[in-house]
Design a protein around this motif. Structure first.
Motif, PDB file in Angstrom:
ATOM      1  N   GLU A 210      23.286  58.880   6.386  1.00 47.76           N
ATOM      2  CA  GLU A 210      23.722  59.852   5.381  1.00 47.76           C
ATOM      3  C   GLU A 210      23.636  61.282   5.908  1.00 47.76           C
ATOM      4  OE1 GLU A 210      22.849  56.105   3.606  1.00 47.76           O
ATOM      5  OE2 GLU A 210      21.564  57.402   4.831  1.00 47.76           O
ATOM      6  N   GLU A 211      22.789  61.505   6.938  1.00 44.46           N
ATOM      7  CA  GLU A 211      22.610  62.857   7.488  1.00 44.46           C
ATOM      8  C   GLU A 211      23.648  63.205   8.542  1.00 44.46           C
ATOM      9  OE1 GLU A 211      18.018  64.084   7.472  1.00 44.46           O
ATOM     10  OE2 GLU A 211      18.348  62.115   8.405  1.00 44.46           O
ATOM     11  N   TYR A 212      24.140  62.197   9.260  1.00 49.30           N
ATOM     12  CA  TYR A 212      25.087  62.538  10.332  1.00 49.30           C
ATOM     13  C   TYR A 212      26.526  62.084  10.049  1.00 49.30           C
ATOM     14  CZ  TYR A 212      24.311  57.703  12.091  1.00 49.30           C
ATOM     15  OH  TYR A 212      24.209  56.353  12.228  1.00 49.30           O
ATOM     16  N   LEU A 213      26.761  61.406   8.935  1.00 52.76           N
ATOM     17  CA  LEU A 213      28.124  61.011   8.573  1.00 52.76           C
ATOM     18  C   LEU A 213      28.681  61.953   7.508  1.00 52.76           C
ATOM     19  CD1 LEU A 213      27.824  57.101   8.322  1.00 52.76           C
ATOM     20  CD2 LEU A 213      28.811  58.445  10.202  1.00 52.76           C
ATOM     21  N   SER A 214      29.985  62.087   7.512  1.00 54.09           N
ATOM     22  CA  SER A 214      30.626  62.884   6.462  1.00 54.09           C
ATOM     23  C   SER A 214      30.567  62.120   5.135  1.00 54.09           C
ATOM     24  CB  SER A 214      32.083  63.176   6.828  1.00 54.09           C
ATOM     25  OG  SER A 214      32.819  61.949   6.883  1.00 54.09           O
ATOM     26  N   LYS A 215      30.813  62.830   4.055  1.00 57.56           N
ATOM     27  CA  LYS A 215      30.769  62.180   2.740  1.00 57.56           C
ATOM     28  C   LYS A 215      31.795  61.055   2.637  1.00 57.56           C
ATOM     29  CE  LYS A 215      29.010  66.168   0.179  1.00 57.56           C
ATOM     30  NZ  LYS A 215      29.238  67.113  -0.954  1.00 57.56           N
ATOM     31  N   GLU A 216      32.947  61.237   3.297  1.00 56.13           N
ATOM     32  CA  GLU A 216      33.977  60.202   3.255  1.00 56.13           C
ATOM     33  C   GLU A 216      33.544  58.937   4.006  1.00 56.13           C
ATOM     34  OE1 GLU A 216      34.429  63.285   4.219  1.00 56.13           O
ATOM     35  OE2 GLU A 216      35.502  64.108   2.471  1.00 56.13           O
ATOM     36  N   GLN A 217      32.711  59.104   5.046  1.00 58.23           N
ATOM     37  CA  GLN A 217      32.292  57.969   5.864  1.00 58.23           C
ATOM     38  C   GLN A 217      31.065  57.248   5.320  1.00 58.23           C
ATOM     39  OE1 GLN A 217      31.816  60.174   9.556  1.00 58.23           O
ATOM     40  NE2 GLN A 217      33.636  59.162  10.433  1.00 58.23           N
ATOM     41  N   GLN A 218      30.296  57.933   4.472  1.00 55.58           N
ATOM     42  CA  GLN A 218      29.072  57.330   3.974  1.00 55.58           C
ATOM     43  C   GLN A 218      29.372  56.076   3.151  1.00 55.58           C
ATOM     44  OE1 GLN A 218      26.646  60.220   1.937  1.00 55.58           O
ATOM     45  NE2 GLN A 218      26.583  61.613   3.698  1.00 55.58           N
ATOM     46  N   GLY A 219      28.615  55.017   3.424  1.00 57.83           N
ATOM     47  CA  GLY A 219      28.833  53.739   2.752  1.00 57.83           C
ATOM     48  C   GLY A 219      29.740  52.805   3.520  1.00 57.83           C
ATOM     49  N   GLU A 220      30.433  53.347   4.532  1.00 58.77           N
ATOM     50  CA  GLU A 220      31.304  52.506   5.354  1.00 58.77           C
ATOM     51  C   GLU A 220      30.501  51.826   6.462  1.00 58.77           C
ATOM     52  OE1 GLU A 220      34.415  54.903   6.885  1.00 58.77           O
ATOM     53  OE2 GLU A 220      35.377  55.244   4.939  1.00 58.77           O
ATOM     54  N   LEU A 221      31.088  50.778   7.041  1.00 55.54           N
ATOM     55  CA  LEU A 221      30.479  50.095   8.174  1.00 55.54           C
ATOM     56  C   LEU A 221      31.028  50.659   9.470  1.00 55.54           C
ATOM     57  CD1 LEU A 221      30.602  46.371   6.931  1.00 55.54           C
ATOM     58  CD2 LEU A 221      28.617  47.898   6.969  1.00 55.54           C
ATOM     59  N   MET A 222      30.243  50.534  10.514  1.00 54.03           N
ATOM     60  CA  MET A 222      30.665  50.988  11.839  1.00 54.03           C
ATOM     61  C   MET A 222      31.671  49.990  12.393  1.00 54.03           C
ATOM     62  SD  MET A 222      28.174  51.886  15.044  1.00 54.03           S
ATOM     63  CE  MET A 222      28.790  52.768  16.466  1.00 54.03           C
ATOM     64  N   PRO A 223      32.904  50.385  12.636  1.00 55.11           N
ATOM     65  CA  PRO A 223      33.921  49.436  13.081  1.00 55.11           C
ATOM     66  C   PRO A 223      33.616  48.899  14.481  1.00 55.11           C
ATOM     67  CG  PRO A 223      34.749  51.675  13.229  1.00 55.11           C
ATOM     68  CD  PRO A 223      33.426  51.768  12.542  1.00 55.11           C
ATOM     69  N   ALA A 224      34.169  47.724  14.766  1.00 58.25           N
ATOM     70  CA  ALA A 224      33.952  47.091  16.068  1.00 58.25           C
ATOM     71  C   ALA A 224      34.923  47.661  17.111  1.00 58.25           C
ATOM     72  CB  ALA A 224      34.145  45.583  15.954  1.00 58.25           C
ATOM     73  N   LYS A 225      34.395  47.853  18.326  1.00 58.73           N
ATOM     74  CA  LYS A 225      35.202  48.255  19.482  1.00 58.73           C
ATOM     75  C   LYS A 225      35.900  49.600  19.284  1.00 58.73           C
ATOM     76  CE  LYS A 225      34.294  44.095  21.055  1.00 58.73           C
ATOM     77  NZ  LYS A 225      33.314  43.866  22.123  1.00 58.73           N
ATOM     78  N   THR A 226      35.290  50.481  18.509  1.00 61.30           N
ATOM     79  CA  THR A 226      35.908  51.785  18.234  1.00 61.30           C
ATOM     80  C   THR A 226      34.889  52.895  18.470  1.00 61.30           C
ATOM     81  OG1 THR A 226      37.318  50.791  16.541  1.00 61.30           O
ATOM     82  CG2 THR A 226      37.110  53.194  16.517  1.00 61.30           C
ATOM     83  N   PRO A 227      35.131  53.823  19.392  1.00 54.62           N
ATOM     84  CA  PRO A 227      34.187  54.935  19.627  1.00 54.62           C
ATOM     85  C   PRO A 227      34.093  55.839  18.407  1.00 54.62           C
ATOM     86  CG  PRO A 227      35.727  54.694  21.461  1.00 54.62           C
ATOM     87  CD  PRO A 227      36.257  53.851  20.342  1.00 54.62           C
TER      88      PRO A 227
END
Length: 249
Positions: A210-227
């Motif tokens: 929650e501290e290093y992700l944007s509000k739009e990204q919070q709650g999302e999962l880290m996608p596979a094979k994507t920097p």
């Protein structure tokens, strides 16, 4: 005709048909002894054969039995088709009961193994030696794996550290990380530690997603094979810090 048990002296009334079916061997209804009925076979009662008062006293204590069907010896059972048929039917029922019991035990053991696997699937996914098998089995069982963490599959691709241009005593850490797992997973907890020349920790800070992700990204999962590019602001630990480490927790 009459015969007499050789053990308890009980007297039985028999026929030649019964003796032939039993092959001469009878089971005493009084003491359960199998005896050779042919040896004591007679057309007269035992007291008449003995011809004495003692014989009459013995007969008075004994009883004359009609031979029951169950008194044939076990060895003659093959001559009784009805009894043999019941024995075969009983064996078949026993065999079916055993098969049902074995199948029930196997099903219960299998169900227990599946429950244990489902309960510990997250732990099994943490080890490279069991991860592939666990993922395969989970695909068969439709296990939920989206929220399982594989920290060893998150790789640090690059990082840079520089002083914040507008805020004094603040450092900016830009880093690029990638999820190499086959499935998306939650973003990790980031631990940044600064070390001195003796490799001693002089400063440490942990960042939640929650501290290093944007509000739009919070709650999302880290996608596979994507920097994924991340930016962290941290207080400058001073001149004693000569290098830093980044860990995923």
């Amino acid at each position: 005709m009459y015969t007499q048990c050789s053990h308890c002296r009980a007297v039985f009334r028999v026929t030649m048909k019964e003796l032939t079916a039993a092959q001469g061997l009878l089971r005493c209804g009084e003491c359960d002894t199998i005896f050779d009925a042919m040896k004591a076979l007679s057309t007269t009662l035992p007291d008449e054969r003995l011809g004495s008062g003692n014989g009459r006293d013995l007969l008075g204590e004994a009883r004359i039995h009609n031979l029951p069907l169950g008194s044939l010896a076990e060895g003659s059972s093959s001559t009784n088709p009805h009894k043999t048929g019941k024995h075969i039917s009983s064996n078949k029922r026993t065999s079916k009961s055993r098969k049902f019991l074995y199948l029930s035990l196997f099903a219960l053991c299998l169900l227990l193994l599946i429950q244990l696997f489902y309960s510990y699937r997250t732990k099994l996914l943490e080890y490279p030696s069991t991860r592939e098998l666990t993922q395969t089995v989970c695909s068969w069982l439709a296990c939920e794996l989206d929220n399982v963490r594989h920290l060893d599959q998150i790789k640090l691709l690059s990082h840079t550290v520089y002083t914040h241009p507008n805020t004094p005593n603040v450092l900016i850490i830009n880093t690029s990380i990638q999820n190499n797992a086959t499935n998306p997973q939650p973003y990790p907890l980031l631990e940044v530690s600064f070390l001195n020349q003796r490799s001693e920790v002089v400063a440490l800070r942990r960042f939640t997603p929650e501290e290093y992700l944007s509000k739009e990204q919070q709650g999302e999962l880290m996608p596979a094979k994507t920097p994924k590019e991340l930016s962290l602001n941290i207080e400058d630990p001073g001149k004693d810090a000569v290098r830093f480490q980044l860990r995923f927790l």
